[in-house]
Design an enzyme around this catalytic site. Structure first.
Site, mmCIF file in Angstrom:
data_model
loop_
_atom_site.group_PDB
_atom_site.id
_atom_site.type_symbol
_atom_site.label_atom_id
_atom_site.label_comp_id
_atom_site.label_asym_id
_atom_site.label_seq_id
_atom_site.Cartn_x
_atom_site.Cartn_y
_atom_site.Cartn_z
ATOM 1 C CB SER A 59 45.459 -60.436 52.721
ATOM 2 O OG SER A 59 44.440 -61.163 52.072
HETATM 3 N N1 SAH Z 1 44.993 -64.277 50.805
HETATM 4 C C1 SAH Z 1 44.835 -63.866 49.436
HETATM 5 C C2 SAH Z 1 43.604 -62.990 49.365
HETATM 6 C C3 SAH Z 1 43.103 -62.708 48.033
HETATM 7 S S1 SAH Z 1 41.655 -61.691 48.019
HETATM 8 C C4 SAH Z 1 46.084 -63.098 49.045
HETATM 9 O O1 SAH Z 1 46.697 -62.552 49.951
HETATM 10 O O2 SAH Z 1 46.433 -63.034 47.870
HETATM 11 C C5 SAH Z 1 40.389 -62.904 48.157
HETATM 12 C C6 SAH Z 1 40.248 -63.833 47.006
HETATM 13 O O3 SAH Z 1 39.049 -64.601 47.229
HETATM 14 C C7 SAH Z 1 40.072 -63.176 45.642
HETATM 15 O O4 SAH Z 1 41.102 -63.622 44.812
HETATM 16 C C8 SAH Z 1 38.697 -63.681 45.152
HETATM 17 O O5 SAH Z 1 38.660 -63.946 43.767
HETATM 18 C C9 SAH Z 1 38.531 -64.951 45.963
HETATM 19 N N2 SAH Z 1 37.154 -65.432 46.146
HETATM 20 C C10 SAH Z 1 36.035 -64.719 46.414
HETATM 21 N N3 SAH Z 1 34.972 -65.528 46.517
HETATM 22 C C11 SAH Z 1 35.430 -66.803 46.319
HETATM 23 C C12 SAH Z 1 34.831 -68.095 46.278
HETATM 24 N N4 SAH Z 1 33.514 -68.270 46.480
HETATM 25 N N5 SAH Z 1 35.610 -69.170 46.036
HETATM 26 C C13 SAH Z 1 36.946 -69.031 45.814
HETATM 27 N N6 SAH Z 1 37.570 -67.844 45.828
HETATM 28 C C14 SAH Z 1 36.829 -66.739 46.072
#
Ligand code: SAH
Length: 209
Positions: A59
């Site tokens: 993010s």
């Molecule tokens: N704050 C994190 C954001 C990653 S993007 C960072 O900065 O790295 C959001 C993440 O949510 C992705 O890795 C995706 O695989 C995950 N995601 C989406 N749906 C999900 C769910 N139902 N349960 C767990 N993770 C999920």
């Protein structure tokens, strides 16, 4: 002493509304370059989202900061994080609360995030491969919940797993369209909702891979 690069990074977070000194202090300390692919390390302190494995993104730092700030964390709190991705937000949360329970639906990302946190000696995190849209009933209720993927409505299980007096921050809206970051506060009788800022997140998907 902060490098000029870090100073510019913290300045850009501040310009984007991240003003809580505790949050800025933690973000100055957590090495974001460790949470991106080595070939993108030179862009780690640009205030931008960057691609990570499994077609996901780390993010935007100012959004990470705003979400963290809105959670108003303290060192006694138990936090659920849905969508740990790179583990960067997880590291920041872990520095400001008692324990983070983090879920990530991609096994590869969960594995990488766990080893990065271990390498930084961050030990108050339990990060597991799983579907966070159902929350984590075993460890509920939570003082705070942070969701890093957009749903069309706040998932019912997550609302149910929030303590009375608790706060949940999550993006709401469809993939590819404008989403709103929402702050949900649980009162004794009802939930109140506040819109914070417009954001763009990957979708919250069901099931895990
Ligand atoms: N704050 C994190 C954001 C990653 S993007 C960072 O900065 O790295 C959001 C993440 O949510 C992705 O890795 C995706 O695989 C995950 N995601 C989406 N749906 C999900 C769910 N139902 N349960 C767990 N993770 C999920």
């Amino acid at each position: 002493m902060m490098t000029p690069e870090k100073e510019a990074f913290i300045g850009s977070l501040h310009d984007d509304g991240v003003t809580d000194p505790r949050v800025l202090d933690v973000m100055a300390r957590i090495p974001r370059e460790r949470f991106v692919e080595p070939q993108l390390a030179h862009r780690a302190y640009d205030n931008l989202p960057l691609p990570i494995a499994c077609e996901q993104t780390i993010s935007q730092p100012s959004v990470v900061g705003r979400m963290t700030q809105e959670l108003a964390l303290d060192s006694r709190m138990k936090v659920l994080e849905v969508g740990a991705g790179s583990g960067y937000q997880t590291a920041i949360l872990a520095s400001l609360c008692r324990r983070v329970y983090a879920l990530e639906r991609h096994a590869t990302l969960a594995e990488q995030a766990r080893s990065r946190l271990a390498a930084l000696d961050i030990t108050n995190v339990i990060l597991t491969h799983g579907d966070g849209s159902e929350g984590w009933p075993l460890h509920a209720p939570f003082d705070r919940i942070l969701v890093a993927a957009a749903a069309e409505d706040p998932p019912r299980p997550l609302l149910d797993q929030l303590k009375v007096g608790g706060i949940m921050i999550l993006p709401i809206g469809e993939e590819g369209s404008i989403q709103q970051l929402i702050k949900v506060t649980r009162g004794v009788k009802e939930f109140t909702y506040h819109e914070l800022i417009s954001v763009r997140f990957v979708p919250l998907l069901h099931g895990f891979r």
